[in-house]
Design a protein around this motif. Structure first.
Motif, short mmCIF file in Angstrom:
data_model
loop_
_atom_site.label_atom_id
_atom_site.label_comp_id
_atom_site.label_asym_id
_atom_site.label_seq_id
_atom_site.Cartn_x
_atom_site.Cartn_y
_atom_site.Cartn_z
N VAL A 56 30.81 41.67 41.59
CA VAL A 56 31.70 42.83 41.41
C VAL A 56 31.09 43.80 40.40
O VAL A 56 31.05 45.01 40.64
N LEU A 57 30.58 43.27 39.30
CA LEU A 57 30.06 44.17 38.27
C LEU A 57 28.82 44.92 38.76
O LEU A 57 28.70 46.13 38.57
N VAL B 178 40.36 46.44 38.94
CA VAL B 178 39.71 45.14 39.11
C VAL B 178 38.88 44.77 37.88
O VAL B 178 39.04 43.70 37.31
N SER B 179 38.01 45.68 37.45
CA SER B 179 37.05 45.34 36.38
C SER B 179 37.67 45.28 35.00
O SER B 179 37.17 44.59 34.12
N GLU B 180 38.75 46.05 34.79
CA GLU B 180 39.29 46.10 33.44
C GLU B 180 40.61 45.36 33.28
O GLU B 180 41.03 45.09 32.16
N HIS C 49 38.39 50.39 41.23
CA HIS C 49 37.37 49.63 40.49
C HIS C 49 37.89 49.27 39.10
O HIS C 49 37.70 48.16 38.62
N ARG C 50 38.53 50.27 38.46
CA ARG C 50 39.00 50.07 37.09
C ARG C 50 40.07 48.98 37.03
O ARG C 50 40.06 48.15 36.13
N GLU D 133 32.25 37.58 39.59
CA GLU D 133 32.13 38.54 38.49
C GLU D 133 30.79 39.28 38.56
O GLU D 133 30.74 40.51 38.48
N LEU E 273 40.17 41.13 36.67
CA LEU E 273 39.05 40.22 36.43
C LEU E 273 39.01 39.68 34.99
O LEU E 273 38.88 38.46 34.80
N THR F 41 29.99 47.49 41.66
CA THR F 41 30.71 48.69 41.20
C THR F 41 29.78 49.60 40.41
O THR F 41 29.89 50.82 40.50
N ARG F 42 28.86 49.03 39.64
CA ARG F 42 27.90 49.86 38.90
C ARG F 42 27.05 50.71 39.83
O ARG F 42 26.90 51.92 39.63
#
Ligand SMILES: [Fe+2]
Ligand SMILES: [Fe+2]
Length: 153
Positions: free
Chosen positions: A43-44, A80-82, A77-78, A40, A85, A47-48
């Motif tokens: 990835v965060l 995965v992150s939203e 990215h979206r 986490e 994950l 991607t940032r």
């Protein structure tokens, strides 16, 4: 460090963590939780720095094909992150459901990394100058440190 080298280094680290968590079973709940927290954070922060620094520079220097790749990458990215994950973080690590969700996360990320490394980055090397890539790298390195320090708080 050169922006692309920095991003590839992040990818390598992430791929190792994905291999590591994929090789665990439902009995290794503690390891799964620990490795997922590392994934986490990686990835965060990754991607940032891509979305705030690398992608806009690439998009602005790019042609139509590059702009298309940019939008596709942001959507991945979206996803995965939203979606994947956050779901995974709510899933009990000792279940088969967790195993299934890890498999999907791994596939999505590997596909995304592969596209960046085989299409976007070679193109970025053509449209951005070496000193631009070095400046972007420095900026991303600094931002990553700040993000990681925030995560630890
Ligand atoms: Fe990415
Ligand atoms: Fe990436």
């Amino acid at each position: 460090m050169n922006a692309i080298d920095l991003l590839i280094q992040d990818h390598e680290k992430l791929k190792k963590l994905l291999e590591q968590i994929s090789s665990t079973t439902e009995r290794a709940a503690k390891t799964r939780t620990d490795v997922l927290a590392q994934i986490e954070a990686e990835v965060l922060s990754h991607t940032r720095i891509e979305e705030d620094i690398f992608y806009p520079a690439y998009r602005d220097a790019s042609d139509k094909e590059g702009i298309k790749m940019f939008h596709e990458a942001v959507e991945e990215h979206r996803a995965v992150s939203e979606l994947v994950l956050p779901d995974l973080l709510k899933t009990q690590p000792d279940t088969m459901q967790f195993s299934g969700r890890i498999k999907v996360l791994k596939e999505l990320l590997e596909h995304h990394i592969e596209e960046e490394e085989s299409e976007m980055f070679p193109h970025a090397r053509e449209v951005l100058k070496d000193d631009e890539l070095n400046d972007l790298g420095k900026e991303m390195e600094a931002m990553k440190k700040t993000i990681k320090a925030d995560i630890k708080k």
